[in-house]
Write an enzyme that holds these catalytic residues in place. Structure first.
Site, PDB file in Angstrom:
ATOM      1  N   ARG A  97     -18.352   2.587  -3.361  1.00 14.65           N
ATOM      2  CA  ARG A  97     -17.062   1.612  -2.995  1.00 14.65           C
ATOM      3  C   ARG A  97     -16.458   2.005  -1.577  1.00 14.65           C
ATOM      4  N   GLY A 137     -10.434   6.734  11.512  1.00 12.64           N
ATOM      5  CA  GLY A 137     -10.234   8.012  12.029  1.00 12.64           C
ATOM      6  C   GLY A 137      -8.392   8.061  12.153  1.00 12.64           C
ATOM      7  N   CYS A 246      -3.537  -1.596   7.684  1.00 17.37           N
ATOM      8  CA  CYS A 246      -4.763  -1.532   7.245  1.00 17.37           C
ATOM      9  C   CYS A 246      -4.986  -0.919   5.887  1.00 17.37           C
ATOM     10  N   ARG A 251      -5.927   0.111  -0.023  1.00 21.43           N
ATOM     11  CA  ARG A 251      -5.183   0.632  -1.294  1.00 21.43           C
ATOM     12  C   ARG A 251      -5.372  -0.236  -2.424  1.00 21.43           C
ATOM     13  N   GLU A 371      -6.386   7.653   0.793  1.00 19.51           N
ATOM     14  CA  GLU A 371      -5.521   6.404   0.986  1.00 19.51           C
ATOM     15  C   GLU A 371      -4.205   6.589   0.358  1.00 19.51           C
ATOM     16  N   PHE A 391      10.855  11.238   2.612  1.00 16.99           N
ATOM     17  CA  PHE A 391      10.184  11.793   3.915  1.00 16.99           C
ATOM     18  C   PHE A 391      10.680  12.324   4.785  1.00 16.99           C
TER      19      PHE A 391
HETATM   20  P1  TGC Z   1       7.648   5.209   8.506  1.00 19.80           P
HETATM   21  O1  TGC Z   1       8.629   5.427   9.416  1.00 19.80           O
HETATM   22  O2  TGC Z   1       7.902   4.821   6.922  1.00 19.80           O
HETATM   23  O3  TGC Z   1       6.755   3.628   9.120  1.00 19.80           O
HETATM   24  C1  TGC Z   1       6.268   4.058  10.467  1.00 19.80           C
HETATM   25  C2  TGC Z   1       6.169   2.367  10.909  1.00 19.80           C
HETATM   26  O4  TGC Z   1       5.357   1.737  10.053  1.00 19.80           O
HETATM   27  C3  TGC Z   1       5.772   0.626   9.393  1.00 19.80           C
HETATM   28  N1  TGC Z   1       5.127   0.605   8.153  1.00 19.80           N
HETATM   29  C4  TGC Z   1       4.022  -0.263   7.691  1.00 19.80           C
HETATM   30  N2  TGC Z   1       3.865  -1.331   8.406  1.00 19.80           N
HETATM   31  C5  TGC Z   1       2.856  -2.154   8.038  1.00 19.80           C
HETATM   32  N3  TGC Z   1       2.430  -1.762   6.718  1.00 19.80           N
HETATM   33  C6  TGC Z   1       2.765  -0.747   5.991  1.00 19.80           C
HETATM   34  N4  TGC Z   1       2.086  -0.417   4.844  1.00 19.80           N
HETATM   35  C7  TGC Z   1       3.698   0.110   6.437  1.00 19.80           C
HETATM   36  N5  TGC Z   1       4.294   1.051   6.105  1.00 19.80           N
HETATM   37  C8  TGC Z   1       5.298   1.412   7.083  1.00 19.80           C
HETATM   38  C9  TGC Z   1       7.318   1.172   9.177  1.00 19.80           C
HETATM   39  O5  TGC Z   1       8.106  -0.236   9.063  1.00 19.80           O
HETATM   40  C10 TGC Z   1       7.452   1.592  10.594  1.00 19.80           C
HETATM   41  O6  TGC Z   1       7.533   0.761  11.714  1.00 19.80           O
HETATM   42  P2  TGC Z   1       8.773   0.796  12.939  1.00 19.80           P
HETATM   43  O7  TGC Z   1       8.254  -0.509  13.537  1.00 19.80           O
HETATM   44  O8  TGC Z   1       9.746   0.946  12.249  1.00 19.80           O
HETATM   45  O9  TGC Z   1       8.055   2.163  13.459  1.00 19.80           O
HETATM   46  O10 TGC Z   1       6.591   6.254   8.452  1.00 19.80           O
HETATM   47  P3  TGC Z   1       6.360   7.875   7.868  1.00 19.80           P
HETATM   48  O11 TGC Z   1       6.102   8.569   9.098  1.00 19.80           O
HETATM   49  O12 TGC Z   1       7.966   8.071   7.380  1.00 19.80           O
HETATM   50  O13 TGC Z   1       5.418   7.810   6.765  1.00 19.80           O
HETATM   51  C11 TGC Z   1       5.530   6.944   5.811  1.00 19.80           C
HETATM   52  C12 TGC Z   1       4.322   7.258   4.519  1.00 19.80           C
HETATM   53  C13 TGC Z   1       4.391   8.946   4.329  1.00 19.80           C
HETATM   54  C14 TGC Z   1       4.261   6.617   3.639  1.00 19.80           C
HETATM   55  C15 TGC Z   1       2.854   7.256   5.430  1.00 19.80           C
HETATM   56  O14 TGC Z   1       2.830   8.117   6.617  1.00 19.80           O
HETATM   57  C16 TGC Z   1       1.561   7.159   4.526  1.00 19.80           C
HETATM   58  O15 TGC Z   1       1.524   6.302   3.783  1.00 19.80           O
HETATM   59  N6  TGC Z   1       1.082   8.350   4.560  1.00 19.80           N
HETATM   60  C17 TGC Z   1      -0.093   8.435   3.670  1.00 19.80           C
HETATM   61  C18 TGC Z   1      -1.260   8.761   4.620  1.00 19.80           C
HETATM   62  C19 TGC Z   1      -2.606   8.022   4.432  1.00 19.80           C
HETATM   63  O16 TGC Z   1      -2.571   7.072   3.160  1.00 19.80           O
HETATM   64  N7  TGC Z   1      -3.738   8.231   4.859  1.00 19.80           N
HETATM   65  C20 TGC Z   1      -4.856   7.511   4.404  1.00 19.80           C
HETATM   66  C21 TGC Z   1      -5.858   7.799   5.565  1.00 19.80           C
HETATM   67  S1  TGC Z   1      -7.387   6.723   5.380  1.00 19.80           S
HETATM   68  C22 TGC Z   1      -8.175   7.186   4.148  1.00 19.80           C
HETATM   69  O17 TGC Z   1      -7.763   8.195   3.399  1.00 19.80           O
HETATM   70  C23 TGC Z   1      -9.558   6.563   3.978  1.00 19.80           C
HETATM   71  S2  TGC Z   1     -10.201   6.958   2.561  1.00 19.80           S
HETATM   72  C24 TGC Z   1     -11.192   5.519   2.452  1.00 19.80           C
HETATM   73  C25 TGC Z   1     -12.217   5.650   1.463  1.00 19.80           C
HETATM   74  O18 TGC Z   1     -13.240   6.519   1.422  1.00 19.80           O
HETATM   75  O19 TGC Z   1     -12.344   4.604   0.594  1.00 19.80           O
HETATM   76  P1  FAD Z   2      -1.692  17.031   2.661  1.00 17.53           P
HETATM   77  O1  FAD Z   2      -1.000  15.982   3.081  1.00 17.53           O
HETATM   78  O2  FAD Z   2      -1.866  18.562   3.301  1.00 17.53           O
HETATM   79  O3  FAD Z   2      -1.070  17.335   1.007  1.00 17.53           O
HETATM   80  C1  FAD Z   2      -1.301  18.352   0.445  1.00 17.53           C
HETATM   81  C2  FAD Z   2      -0.346  18.204  -0.824  1.00 17.53           C
HETATM   82  O4  FAD Z   2       1.028  18.035  -0.302  1.00 17.53           O
HETATM   83  C3  FAD Z   2      -0.506  16.917  -1.680  1.00 17.53           C
HETATM   84  O5  FAD Z   2      -0.455  17.152  -2.863  1.00 17.53           O
HETATM   85  C4  FAD Z   2       0.451  15.997  -1.333  1.00 17.53           C
HETATM   86  O6  FAD Z   2       0.808  15.107  -2.106  1.00 17.53           O
HETATM   87  C5  FAD Z   2       1.664  17.031  -0.928  1.00 17.53           C
HETATM   88  N1  FAD Z   2       2.694  16.451   0.066  1.00 17.53           N
HETATM   89  C6  FAD Z   2       2.480  15.989   1.202  1.00 17.53           C
HETATM   90  N2  FAD Z   2       3.815  15.559   1.993  1.00 17.53           N
HETATM   91  C7  FAD Z   2       4.581  15.560   0.822  1.00 17.53           C
HETATM   92  C8  FAD Z   2       5.821  15.118   0.421  1.00 17.53           C
HETATM   93  N3  FAD Z   2       6.591  14.593   1.712  1.00 17.53           N
HETATM   94  N4  FAD Z   2       6.565  15.340  -0.522  1.00 17.53           N
HETATM   95  C9  FAD Z   2       5.808  15.845  -1.735  1.00 17.53           C
HETATM   96  N5  FAD Z   2       4.485  16.305  -1.539  1.00 17.53           N
HETATM   97  C10 FAD Z   2       4.016  16.139  -0.345  1.00 17.53           C
HETATM   98  N6  FAD Z   2      -8.707  10.092   6.131  1.00 17.53           N
HETATM   99  C11 FAD Z   2      -9.123   8.954   6.922  1.00 17.53           C
HETATM  100  O7  FAD Z   2      -8.345   8.819   7.915  1.00 17.53           O
HETATM  101  N7  FAD Z   2     -10.219   8.394   6.922  1.00 17.53           N
HETATM  102  C12 FAD Z   2     -10.987   8.389   6.215  1.00 17.53           C
HETATM  103  O8  FAD Z   2     -12.007   7.688   5.829  1.00 17.53           O
HETATM  104  C13 FAD Z   2     -10.756   9.285   4.958  1.00 17.53           C
HETATM  105  N8  FAD Z   2     -11.888   9.490   3.856  1.00 17.53           N
HETATM  106  C14 FAD Z   2     -11.499  10.480   3.115  1.00 17.53           C
HETATM  107  C15 FAD Z   2     -12.687  10.965   2.250  1.00 17.53           C
HETATM  108  C16 FAD Z   2     -12.367  12.015   1.115  1.00 17.53           C
HETATM  109  C17 FAD Z   2     -13.493  12.292   0.296  1.00 17.53           C
HETATM  110  C18 FAD Z   2     -11.123  12.629   1.207  1.00 17.53           C
HETATM  111  C19 FAD Z   2     -11.034  13.666   0.306  1.00 17.53           C
HETATM  112  C20 FAD Z   2      -9.937  12.337   1.993  1.00 17.53           C
HETATM  113  C21 FAD Z   2     -10.338  11.221   3.181  1.00 17.53           C
HETATM  114  N9  FAD Z   2      -9.401  11.104   3.921  1.00 17.53           N
HETATM  115  C22 FAD Z   2      -9.706  10.071   4.881  1.00 17.53           C
HETATM  116  C23 FAD Z   2      -8.037  11.963   4.179  1.00 17.53           C
HETATM  117  C24 FAD Z   2      -7.084  11.506   3.183  1.00 17.53           C
HETATM  118  O9  FAD Z   2      -6.483  10.264   3.310  1.00 17.53           O
HETATM  119  C25 FAD Z   2      -6.086  12.710   3.139  1.00 17.53           C
HETATM  120  O10 FAD Z   2      -6.787  13.630   2.427  1.00 17.53           O
HETATM  121  C26 FAD Z   2      -4.914  12.477   2.310  1.00 17.53           C
HETATM  122  O11 FAD Z   2      -4.041  11.268   2.902  1.00 17.53           O
HETATM  123  C27 FAD Z   2      -4.100  13.712   2.056  1.00 17.53           C
HETATM  124  O12 FAD Z   2      -3.778  14.397   3.436  1.00 17.53           O
HETATM  125  P2  FAD Z   2      -4.203  16.113   3.271  1.00 17.53           P
HETATM  126  O13 FAD Z   2      -5.695  16.204   2.530  1.00 17.53           O
HETATM  127  O14 FAD Z   2      -4.110  16.404   4.566  1.00 17.53           O
HETATM  128  O15 FAD Z   2      -3.161  16.539   2.320  1.00 17.53           O
END
Ligand code: TGC
Ligand code: FAD
Length: 392
Positions: A97, A137, A246, A251, A371, A391
């Site tokens: 998935r 990335g 995205c 999610r 995610e 945050f």
């Molecule tokens: P923040 O100040 O809240 O927002 C920055 C700017 O972004 C806008 N925004 C959005 N816009 C569209 N859609 C959304 N969902 C949006 N969320 C926020 C926001 O309005 C703002 O815009 P502007 O114009 O004011 O600049 O940002 P922050 O730095 O405080 O961070 C917020 C936080 C922590 C929620 C965000 O950074 C976050 O979601 N962190 C988690 C990171 C994450 O999910 N990483 C995933 C990586 S990819 C992955 O894991 C793929 S796995 C795939 C797989 O294998 O299935």
């Molecule tokens: P960290 O951010 O270092 O977090 C460590 C711990 O601290 C967590 O428990 C977290 O909840 C906690 N924490 C962090 N900030 C706070 C806060 N403000 N308050 C309270 N607690 C907090 N990323 C991509 O870009 N593309 C991909 O394709 C992708 N694929 C992935 C595939 C796998 C198998 C895995 C494991 C990860 C993948 N990721 C990908 C990355 C994934 O999105 C990150 O692992 C995730 O967003 C968390 O980041 P981190 O691992 O650096 O943990």
């Protein structure tokens, strides 16, 4: 591996909320998982190898770009259909998935939403057929939950951009043909670039020793003075909101997908509880096992209703980021809890590869983390209901 006799729980008749087309799509993906994923997945997970022969089949069943318009090679389906496809694929394995989610929501999605017409025509049809595979990335070694702090950057060098930096934990990176890379320009503004395999200075080493998502390839993206042609920058959105938008779509897919993993664990445990006897009767006849099974199906039912409602909101263009966070968080946690309980119902057999539960359980440790972690989604809800940002 035993034959896949999966039967989906539908305690609240959620099927009645689906159209005939939804059910047709769901059932065809379910059949494909039984035929092509279940017989091989355990072996690939044990060997920590991605079954790359499934890529073409994933494309054929419409798992790449289900809601990208048909003119760009997608299937033009609605959100419920897209969710059901993710549910069924994750019923087979979260790693498979993942590949479909990344290709659809995180590669085709940004190209469709932020790319030029030339980029859409060049990449989307080939991504839909699996001729090209992409990765996304965003995460860096020092910036996971806080992607806004990224240091990957590019400089304008006249006829090209020069890209430097590194991404970590990238699904599909070891074999991807293209990478959607989020990087800052000289003013510190985030843009998405399409980086192609073969560009000098670009490498994608694999991350080994994972106990989770073993049938999925995860790796790094390393950029060492990579010259990226200017027409590979997606011009139509910049800032952190571009990648975060995205993530809303990916999610949403996880909110459905994790139900699939949970349903497989529940169905396995229910069947086992009727077949396995101790103290002279099936273990399903003991109150303690009935409690586990009853709670599992209750939680699955609640998650199904949450996902379905979210899908209808998304179809109407009304689903908010915070609503998507709630469903991703709830359903991933629900699935991991169901897997843990189901594992116990099987006793010692639950830890073996003869049954899918332990593999799902380990996979879900990634699902609850990527995610956006469980904590991050809670804080997104917290911000939404209080108006106070935890945050900053
Ligand atoms: P923040 O100040 O809240 O927002 C920055 C700017 O972004 C806008 N925004 C959005 N816009 C569209 N859609 C959304 N969902 C949006 N969320 C926020 C926001 O309005 C703002 O815009 P502007 O114009 O004011 O600049 O940002 P922050 O730095 O405080 O961070 C917020 C936080 C922590 C929620 C965000 O950074 C976050 O979601 N962190 C988690 C990171 C994450 O999910 N990483 C995933 C990586 S990819 C992955 O894991 C793929 S796995 C795939 C797989 O294998 O299935
Ligand atoms: P960290 O951010 O270092 O977090 C460590 C711990 O601290 C967590 O428990 C977290 O909840 C906690 N924490 C962090 N900030 C706070 C806060 N403000 N308050 C309270 N607690 C907090 N990323 C991509 O870009 N593309 C991909 O394709 C992708 N694929 C992935 C595939 C796998 C198998 C895995 C494991 C990860 C993948 N990721 C990908 C990355 C994934 O999105 C990150 O692992 C995730 O967003 C968390 O980041 P981190 O691992 O650096 O943990």
């Amino acid at each position: 591996m035993k034959p896949d006799l999966f039967e989906a729980p539908d305690y609240y008749k959620v099927d009645d909320l689906l159209t005939d087309e939804h059910k047709l799509i769901r059932d065809s993906v379910r059949d494909w998982v039984k035929k092509s994923v279940s017989p091989i997945i355990e072996e690939y997970a044990q060997k920590a190898k991605f079954p790359d022969h499934l890529l073409k089949e994933l494309a054929e069943i419409g798992a790449f770009g289900p809601n990208i318009p048909v003119e760009y090679g997608g299937s033009g389906l609605d959100e419920i259909s897209a969710g059901l496809i993710m549910q069924e694929i994750e019923r087979g394995d979260s790693g498979i998935r993942s590949t479909a989610s990344v290709q659809s929501s995180l590669v085709m999605g940004p190209i469709f939403n932020y790319g030029t017409e030339e980029q859409k025509k060049r990449f989307l049809p080939k991504l839909a057929t699996g001729e090209l595979i992409g990765c996304f990335g965003l995460t860096e070694p020092d910036h996971g939950s806080n992607p806004g702090g990224m240091t990957t950057n590019y400089k304008d060098c006249g006829n090209h951009y020069l890209l430097n930096g590194a991404k970590l934990w990238i699904s599909n990176s070891p074999f991807a043909d293209i990478a959607i890379v989020w990087a800052k320009n000289e003013e510190g503004r985030i843009h998405g670039l399409i980086v192609e395999r073969g560009m000098e200075g670009f490498s994608t080493p694999e991350t080994h020793s994972k106990w989770s998502l073993r049938a999925s390839a995860t790796g790094e993206l390393i950029f060492n003075d990579v010259k990226v042609p200017k027409n590979n920058l997606m011009p139509n959105k910049s800032g952190l909101g571009a990648p975060l938008k995205c993530l809303d779509s990916a999610r949403y897919g996880i909110a459905w997908g994790s139900i699939g993993a949970a349903m497989d664990c529940y169905d396995t445990a229910l069947k086992y509880s009727k077949e396995r006897s101790q103290f002279g009767k099936p273990i399903g006849g003991f109150q303690l096992q009935q409690k586990k099974l009853s709670e599992m199906v209750t939680e699955i039912t609640k998650a199904q209703l949450l996902a379905w409602r979210l899908g209808t909101l998304k179809n109407e263009g009304k689903a908010t980021t915070a609503q998507i966070s709630m469903a991703k968080r709830n359903n991933a946690e629900m699935a991991i809890k169901v897997a843990r309980e189901a594992r116990q119902v099987l006793g010692g057999m639950g830890i073996t590869g003869d049954y899918p539960i332990m593999r799902h359980m380990m996979n879900l440790e990634s699902v609850i983390t990527y995610e956006g972690t469980h904590d991050i989604h809670l804080l997104i809800t917290g911000l939404d209901i209080t108006g106070i940002n935890a945050f900053k």
